[in-house]
Scaffold this motif. Structure first.
Motif, short mmCIF file in Angstrom:
data_model
loop_
_atom_site.label_atom_id
_atom_site.label_comp_id
_atom_site.label_asym_id
_atom_site.label_seq_id
_atom_site.Cartn_x
_atom_site.Cartn_y
_atom_site.Cartn_z
N GLY A 6 45.81 53.06 39.22
CA GLY A 6 46.85 53.76 39.96
C GLY A 6 46.35 54.99 40.67
O GLY A 6 47.13 55.74 41.27
N LEU A 7 45.03 55.21 40.65
CA LEU A 7 44.45 56.34 41.37
C LEU A 7 44.36 56.07 42.87
O LEU A 7 44.19 57.00 43.65
CB LEU A 7 43.05 56.66 40.81
CG LEU A 7 43.02 57.10 39.35
CD1 LEU A 7 41.58 57.16 38.84
CD2 LEU A 7 43.69 58.45 39.19
N THR A 22 36.55 50.89 43.64
CA THR A 22 37.86 50.91 44.30
C THR A 22 38.85 50.02 43.57
O THR A 22 40.01 50.40 43.35
CB THR A 22 37.74 50.48 45.77
OG1 THR A 22 36.85 51.36 46.46
CG2 THR A 22 39.10 50.50 46.46
N LEU A 23 38.41 48.83 43.14
CA LEU A 23 39.30 47.94 42.41
C LEU A 23 39.72 48.58 41.09
O LEU A 23 40.90 48.50 40.70
CB LEU A 23 38.59 46.60 42.16
CG LEU A 23 39.39 45.57 41.36
CD1 LEU A 23 40.73 45.27 42.02
CD2 LEU A 23 38.58 44.28 41.19
N LEU A 24 38.80 49.22 40.39
CA LEU A 24 39.15 49.88 39.13
C LEU A 24 40.17 50.98 39.38
O LEU A 24 41.13 51.14 38.60
CB LEU A 24 37.89 50.46 38.49
CG LEU A 24 38.03 50.87 37.02
CD1 LEU A 24 37.98 49.65 36.13
CD2 LEU A 24 36.92 51.85 36.62
N ILE A 67 44.80 41.85 46.51
CA ILE A 67 44.60 43.28 46.74
C ILE A 67 43.69 43.51 47.95
O ILE A 67 42.56 43.02 48.01
CB ILE A 67 43.98 43.96 45.50
CG1 ILE A 67 44.93 43.86 44.32
CG2 ILE A 67 43.62 45.40 45.80
CD1 ILE A 67 46.23 44.63 44.50
N THR A 68 44.21 44.27 48.89
CA THR A 68 43.44 44.72 50.05
C THR A 68 43.52 46.24 50.13
O THR A 68 44.59 46.82 49.93
CB THR A 68 44.00 44.10 51.35
OG1 THR A 68 43.80 42.68 51.32
CG2 THR A 68 43.29 44.67 52.58
N LYS A 69 42.38 46.87 50.38
CA LYS A 69 42.35 48.32 50.50
C LYS A 69 41.36 48.71 51.58
O LYS A 69 40.20 48.31 51.54
CB LYS A 69 41.95 48.97 49.16
CG LYS A 69 41.86 50.50 49.21
CD LYS A 69 43.22 51.14 49.48
CE LYS A 69 43.14 52.66 49.50
NZ LYS A 69 44.44 53.28 49.80
#
Length: 366
Positions: free
Chosen positions: A50-51, A43-45, A8-10
């Protein structure tokens, strides 16, 4: 239901909130995401819920790729820090809201909704409060209502974002105990975000430590506290003080004194020795470092002294006082020896990867 975050990258603008994060939450587990502000835990949560949509990677619920599934269809229960209750609805109506909002084909009969609400209010220890409004409740009671509302829709996973952050210390402690009891009763796969290490270590089956958008370590509370695999984890979890040391020919030196502490795989050069308050002991003058007591305070149910070591640098260390040692006072000259310790490279560019860092336990010193 197990949860897996895979690569996961954001990013938000040019700032990377998450960097290639891999994490597995086991079915029925209570996992804490722990880290300082800006570490990426919330952010991970939100990506799991799906937010937020990741820029790369995927979220899997069991064998299903949940990444493209919208939040309303993920089967997630979410509890926020500030309750987010409907002020114009009673406690019972707040808990029932998610069930009543379902489409007609999926909406339970009114009698089943009423039974479910009663059971949940009993579970969160609010039986008899159903007729009240949120304004008539304490902060802790409101958070219990929020938890009951999240559980009402029978979610696949339960996610909590700093659920006790707005509460005072006593209420936080009571709610931590309640959350653990509710988790054990429901067996719900649960992930909660916190920056409070006591909260994480007390509640969680396992803890994921985040730093700078990456997962530094995942382990049981005992593992992350007693066997940290990076300097960051060592400094963030539990209490410790640091001394600048140097690794020479497989030995650790502080100033010109050889330390009976293993270098634990550190390459020759500057390093940092981390000491827990119980890693030090008082000793005879000829057996340790001299220092002056600057302060004595209560800590962890006992008493602790802050000592300034003699010599250049003015280094400060903390030591737990054992039976018979509490009579010392501020300004006293004492001598200390090291009983245990942990050494990590001093420079970030010298740090090993998480996969290659040694995971040996703390080594007692003679």
């Amino acid at each position: 239901m197990d949860i897996r975050a895979l690569g996961i990258t954001k990013e938000f603008g040019r700032a990377a909130a998450l960097r290639d994060v891999d994490l597995e939450v086991r079915s029925g587990e209570l996992m804490a995401l722990l880290g300082p502000s800006g570490s990426g835990k919330t952010t991970l949560l939100r990506v799991i819920a799906g937010l937020e949509q990741p820029d790369a990677g995927e979220i899997r619920f069991g064998d299903v790729d949940a990444t493209p599934i919208p939040v309303r269809r993920r089967g997630v229960g979410f509890v926020f820090q500030h309750y987010a209750l409907f002020r114009h609805l009673t406690v019972s109506d707040n808990v029932a809201f998610g069930l009543r909002a379902r489409g007609r084909s999926r909406r339970p009969p009114p009698a089943e909704i009423a039974r479910r609400v009663r059971d949940l209010l009993d579970l969160v220890q609010l039986a008899g409060y159903g007729h009240r409004f949120p304004s008539q409740l304490s902060g802790g009671q409101r958070q219990r209502v929020a938890l009951a509302r999240a559980l009402a829709v029978e979610p696949k996973v339960l996610l909590l974002d700093e659920p006790f952050g707005a509460l005072d210390a006593r209420v936080r402690k009571d709610l931590r105990r309640s959350l653990r009891e509710i988790h054990d009763a429901t067996g719900q796969t649960t992930v909660f975000v916190t920056h409070d290490q006591d909260e994480a270590l007390e509640l969680a089956d396992r803890v994921a430590i985040l730093n700078g958008g990456r997962v530094e370590q995942v382990g049981t509370p005992d593992e992350v506290h007693d066997a940290p695999i990076s300097a960051f984890v060592m400094g963030f979890v539990g209490e410790s003080t640091q001394l600048p040391v140097e690794v020479r020919a497989g030995e650790v030196w502080f100033r010109e004194a050889r330390m009976a502490v293993p270098p634990q795989g550190c390459a020759p050069g500057p390093a940092t020795l981390f000491l827990r308050p119980d890693d030090l002991a008082f000793c005879a003058p000829q057996d340790g470092w001299p220092g002056q007591v600057l302060m004595i305070r209560r800590a962890a149910g006992g008493r602790r002294a802050e000592v300034k070591l003699a010599g250049p640098g003015g280094h400060l260390v903390e030591i737990d006082l054992r039976e018979g040692e509490a009579a010392m006072a501020r300004g006293d000259i004492v001598h200390l020896r090291v009983r245990a310790g942990r050494v990590f490279p001093a420079r970030a560019d010298a740090a090993q990867s998480v996969e290659s860092r040694p995971q040996s336990g703390r080594v007692p010193m003679p």
